[in-house]
Scaffold this motif. Structure first.
Motif, PDB file in Angstrom:
ATOM      1  N   VAL A   1       0.844  -1.198   0.000  1.00 33.23           N
ATOM      2  CA  VAL A   1       0.000   0.000   0.000  1.00 33.23           C
ATOM      3  C   VAL A   1       0.879   1.248   0.000  1.00 33.23           C
ATOM      4  CG1 VAL A   1      -1.628   1.350   1.401  1.00 33.23           C
ATOM      5  CG2 VAL A   1      -2.037  -1.097   1.011  1.00 33.23           C
ATOM      6  N   GLU A   2       1.938   1.214   0.799  1.00 31.35           N
ATOM      7  CA  GLU A   2       2.866   2.358   0.852  1.00 31.35           C
ATOM      8  C   GLU A   2       3.505   2.611  -0.512  1.00 31.35           C
ATOM      9  OE1 GLU A   2       3.526   4.575   3.324  1.00 31.35           O
ATOM     10  OE2 GLU A   2       1.885   3.587   4.404  1.00 31.35           O
ATOM     11  N   TRP A   3       3.977   1.543  -1.163  1.00 30.77           N
ATOM     12  CA  TRP A   3       4.624   1.699  -2.471  1.00 30.77           C
ATOM     13  C   TRP A   3       3.633   2.197  -3.520  1.00 30.77           C
ATOM     14  CZ3 TRP A   3       9.447   2.531  -2.839  1.00 30.77           C
ATOM     15  CH2 TRP A   3      10.374   1.894  -2.018  1.00 30.77           C
ATOM     16  N   PHE A   4       2.415   1.656  -3.515  1.00 31.23           N
ATOM     17  CA  PHE A   4       1.407   2.152  -4.455  1.00 31.23           C
ATOM     18  C   PHE A   4       1.137   3.635  -4.196  1.00 31.23           C
ATOM     19  CE2 PHE A   4      -0.257  -2.368  -4.904  1.00 31.23           C
ATOM     20  CZ  PHE A   4       0.142  -2.510  -6.220  1.00 31.23           C
ATOM     21  N   GLY A   5       1.080   4.003  -2.912  1.00 32.01           N
ATOM     22  CA  GLY A   5       0.872   5.409  -2.557  1.00 32.01           C
ATOM     23  C   GLY A   5       1.992   6.296  -3.068  1.00 32.01           C
ATOM     24  N   GLN A   6       3.216   5.815  -3.008  1.00 31.77           N
ATOM     25  CA  GLN A   6       4.347   6.587  -3.529  1.00 31.77           C
ATOM     26  C   GLN A   6       4.256   6.730  -5.049  1.00 31.77           C
ATOM     27  OE1 GLN A   6       8.233   5.425  -2.073  1.00 31.77           O
ATOM     28  NE2 GLN A   6       7.407   5.021  -0.021  1.00 31.77           N
ATOM     29  N   ALA A   7       3.826   5.668  -5.723  1.00 33.49           N
ATOM     30  CA  ALA A   7       3.656   5.747  -7.176  1.00 33.49           C
ATOM     31  C   ALA A   7       2.602   6.796  -7.530  1.00 33.49           C
ATOM     32  CB  ALA A   7       3.256   4.381  -7.731  1.00 33.49           C
ATOM     33  N   ILE A   8       1.537   6.838  -6.750  1.00 33.93           N
ATOM     34  CA  ILE A   8       0.477   7.827  -6.991  1.00 33.93           C
ATOM     35  C   ILE A   8       0.982   9.233  -6.698  1.00 33.93           C
ATOM     36  CG2 ILE A   8      -1.756   8.640  -6.108  1.00 33.93           C
ATOM     37  CD1 ILE A   8      -2.532   5.622  -5.916  1.00 33.93           C
ATOM     38  N   ALA A   9       1.829   9.375  -5.690  1.00 27.36           N
ATOM     39  CA  ALA A   9       2.400  10.698  -5.389  1.00 27.36           C
ATOM     40  C   ALA A   9       3.216  11.212  -6.579  1.00 27.36           C
ATOM     41  CB  ALA A   9       3.256  10.619  -4.131  1.00 27.36           C
ATOM     42  N   ILE A  10       3.876  10.296  -7.276  1.00 28.16           N
ATOM     43  CA  ILE A  10       4.669  10.676  -8.443  1.00 28.16           C
ATOM     44  C   ILE A  10       3.782  10.933  -9.657  1.00 28.16           C
ATOM     45  CG2 ILE A  10       6.398   9.819 -10.103  1.00 28.16           C
ATOM     46  CD1 ILE A  10       7.639   8.283  -7.662  1.00 28.16           C
ATOM     47  N   SER A  11       2.770  10.094  -9.834  1.00 27.72           N
ATOM     48  CA  SER A  11       1.857  10.190 -10.985  1.00 27.72           C
ATOM     49  C   SER A  11       0.411  10.182 -10.504  1.00 27.72           C
ATOM     50  CB  SER A  11       2.068   9.000 -11.926  1.00 27.72           C
ATOM     51  OG  SER A  11       3.116   9.193 -12.788  1.00 27.72           O
ATOM     52  N   PRO A  12      -0.055  11.302  -9.940  1.00 27.60           N
ATOM     53  CA  PRO A  12      -1.387  11.315  -9.330  1.00 27.60           C
ATOM     54  C   PRO A  12      -2.534  11.123 -10.312  1.00 27.60           C
ATOM     55  CG  PRO A  12      -0.424  13.512  -9.339  1.00 27.60           C
ATOM     56  CD  PRO A  12       0.637  12.579  -9.814  1.00 27.60           C
ATOM     57  N   ASN A  13      -2.295  11.308 -11.585  1.00 23.86           N
ATOM     58  CA  ASN A  13      -3.362  11.160 -12.570  1.00 23.86           C
ATOM     59  C   ASN A  13      -3.293   9.835 -13.318  1.00 23.86           C
ATOM     60  OD1 ASN A  13      -4.540  13.655 -11.964  1.00 23.86           O
ATOM     61  ND2 ASN A  13      -3.039  14.693 -13.255  1.00 23.86           N
ATOM     62  N   ASN A  14      -2.577   8.887 -12.766  1.00 25.15           N
ATOM     63  CA  ASN A  14      -2.465   7.568 -13.384  1.00 25.15           C
ATOM     64  C   ASN A  14      -3.584   6.687 -12.829  1.00 25.15           C
ATOM     65  OD1 ASN A  14      -1.749   4.817 -13.910  1.00 25.15           O
ATOM     66  ND2 ASN A  14       0.317   5.528 -14.419  1.00 25.15           N
ATOM     67  N   ALA A  15      -4.596   6.460 -13.642  1.00 22.14           N
ATOM     68  CA  ALA A  15      -5.767   5.679 -13.209  1.00 22.14           C
ATOM     69  C   ALA A  15      -5.379   4.255 -12.822  1.00 22.14           C
ATOM     70  CB  ALA A  15      -6.815   5.660 -14.308  1.00 22.14           C
ATOM     71  N   VAL A  16      -4.454   3.663 -13.529  1.00 26.40           N
ATOM     72  CA  VAL A  16      -4.040   2.284 -13.258  1.00 26.40           C
ATOM     73  C   VAL A  16      -3.434   2.176 -11.866  1.00 26.40           C
ATOM     74  CG1 VAL A  16      -2.501   0.415 -13.973  1.00 26.40           C
ATOM     75  CG2 VAL A  16      -3.739   1.732 -15.692  1.00 26.40           C
ATOM     76  N   PHE A  17      -2.651   3.164 -11.458  1.00 26.52           N
ATOM     77  CA  PHE A  17      -2.044   3.130 -10.123  1.00 26.52           C
ATOM     78  C   PHE A  17      -3.125   3.178  -9.038  1.00 26.52           C
ATOM     79  CE2 PHE A  17       2.294   5.161 -11.458  1.00 26.52           C
ATOM     80  CZ  PHE A  17       2.544   4.069 -12.279  1.00 26.52           C
ATOM     81  N   HIS A  18      -4.118   4.025  -9.236  1.00 27.11           N
ATOM     82  CA  HIS A  18      -5.223   4.107  -8.264  1.00 27.11           C
ATOM     83  C   HIS A  18      -5.982   2.778  -8.216  1.00 27.11           C
ATOM     84  CE1 HIS A  18      -5.101   8.330  -7.038  1.00 27.11           C
ATOM     85  NE2 HIS A  18      -4.701   8.589  -8.283  1.00 27.11           N
ATOM     86  N   TYR A  19      -6.206   2.197  -9.374  1.00 28.72           N
ATOM     87  CA  TYR A  19      -6.887   0.910  -9.454  1.00 28.72           C
ATOM     88  C   TYR A  19      -6.106  -0.173  -8.698  1.00 28.72           C
ATOM     89  CZ  TYR A  19      -8.529  -3.416 -11.688  1.00 28.72           C
ATOM     90  OH  TYR A  19      -8.999  -4.678 -11.925  1.00 28.72           O
ATOM     91  N   LYS A  20      -4.806  -0.238  -8.923  1.00 27.92           N
ATOM     92  CA  LYS A  20      -3.976  -1.247  -8.268  1.00 27.92           C
ATOM     93  C   LYS A  20      -3.957  -1.042  -6.753  1.00 27.92           C
ATOM     94  CE  LYS A  20      -1.114  -2.206 -12.269  1.00 27.92           C
ATOM     95  NZ  LYS A  20       0.224  -2.249 -12.849  1.00 27.92           N
ATOM     96  N   LEU A  21      -3.871   0.214  -6.322  1.00 28.79           N
ATOM     97  CA  LEU A  21      -3.921   0.486  -4.882  1.00 28.79           C
ATOM     98  C   LEU A  21      -5.276   0.073  -4.321  1.00 28.79           C
ATOM     99  CD1 LEU A  21      -2.890   1.562  -2.212  1.00 28.79           C
ATOM    100  CD2 LEU A  21      -3.460   3.869  -3.004  1.00 28.79           C
ATOM    101  N   SER A  22      -6.332   0.334  -5.056  1.00 30.30           N
ATOM    102  CA  SER A  22      -7.668  -0.038  -4.607  1.00 30.30           C
ATOM    103  C   SER A  22      -7.781  -1.542  -4.390  1.00 30.30           C
ATOM    104  CB  SER A  22      -8.701   0.421  -5.635  1.00 30.30           C
ATOM    105  OG  SER A  22      -9.980  -0.025  -5.268  1.00 30.30           O
ATOM    106  N   ILE A  23      -7.256  -2.315  -5.305  1.00 24.52           N
ATOM    107  CA  ILE A  23      -7.310  -3.775  -5.171  1.00 24.52           C
ATOM    108  C   ILE A  23      -6.578  -4.222  -3.914  1.00 24.52           C
ATOM    109  CG2 ILE A  23      -6.478  -5.939  -6.171  1.00 24.52           C
ATOM    110  CD1 ILE A  23      -7.038  -4.682  -8.933  1.00 24.52           C
ATOM    111  N   THR A  24      -5.404  -3.670  -3.681  1.00 21.42           N
ATOM    112  CA  THR A  24      -4.626  -4.055  -2.498  1.00 21.42           C
ATOM    113  C   THR A  24      -5.332  -3.623  -1.217  1.00 21.42           C
ATOM    114  OG1 THR A  24      -2.587  -3.938  -3.780  1.00 21.42           O
ATOM    115  CG2 THR A  24      -2.363  -3.887  -1.387  1.00 21.42           C
ATOM    116  N   CYS A  25      -5.920  -2.457  -1.214  1.00 19.42           N
ATOM    117  CA  CYS A  25      -6.674  -2.008  -0.038  1.00 19.42           C
ATOM    118  C   CYS A  25      -7.867  -2.922   0.216  1.00 19.42           C
ATOM    119  CB  CYS A  25      -7.137  -0.566  -0.218  1.00 19.42           C
ATOM    120  SG  CYS A  25      -5.818   0.647  -0.122  1.00 19.42           S
TER     121      CYS A  25
END
Length: 166
Positions: free
Chosen positions: A23-47
């Motif tokens: 979750v932390e790593w996905f959050g860091q990826a989103i911090a770098i690319s906040p408009n990347n829908a795939v990153f949000h989706y992947k974080l959502s699955i893990t959450c």
């Protein structure tokens, strides 16, 4: 940087069964690319897998907002919203007829969002049975058994509810 290295580390954490770190790593990826829908989706699955339903819904919603054309994102969000409705419905399973009807309403909403959610059909049948509406309970069980004809609880409840009609 585009966040791909963080995504790779998130998957490594998942392989190590360290979902909090993922979750932390996905959050860091989103911090770098906040408009990347795939990153949000992947974080959502893990959450979601970590029973962080609110956070999962938040990021699934963000993924859909960022890319509304991706049907996988929408289906995932609907599944999560259905899970949330089921959790809410479970709180209404009491002695009160009014609260049982609230539970039934929430479960019907959950089924509209996720029509293959067996748990929703089982709980809907249970709600109807508590109200002694066995025909409706049987209908809900039939829907469950269409999805999984071997569902043991569904088979047992079907027999139980049929007995009440005799």
């Amino acid at each position: 940087m585009d966040g791909e290295e963080q995504i790779k580390k998130a998957y490594e954490a998942i392989l190590m069964h360290d979902f909090e770190q993922a979750v932390e790593w996905f959050g860091q990826a989103i911090a770098i690319s906040p408009n990347n829908a795939v990153f949000h989706y992947k974080l959502s699955i893990t959450c979601a897998r970590s029973n962080k339903l609110s956070k999962a819904i938040e990021h699934a919603s963000k993924a859909v907002m960022l890319d509304s054309t991706e049907s996988q994102f929408r289906l995932h969000l609907q599944h999560l919203q259905a899970r949330e409705l089921i959790v809410q419905a479970e709180a209404y399973f009491t002695e009160s007829e009014v609260e049982l009807w609230r539970a039934i309403g929430l479960l019907k909403q959950a089924i509209r969002l996720d029509s293959i959610n067996i748990e929703a059909f089982i709980l809907l049948a249970h709600g109807y049975s508590l109200l002694k509406l066995y025909n409706e309970a049987i209908d809900a069980i039939y829907e469950c058994l269409k999805l999984d004809p071997q569902h043991e609880i569904g088979q047992r409840l079907l027999l139980e509810y049929q007995q009440h009609l005799k």
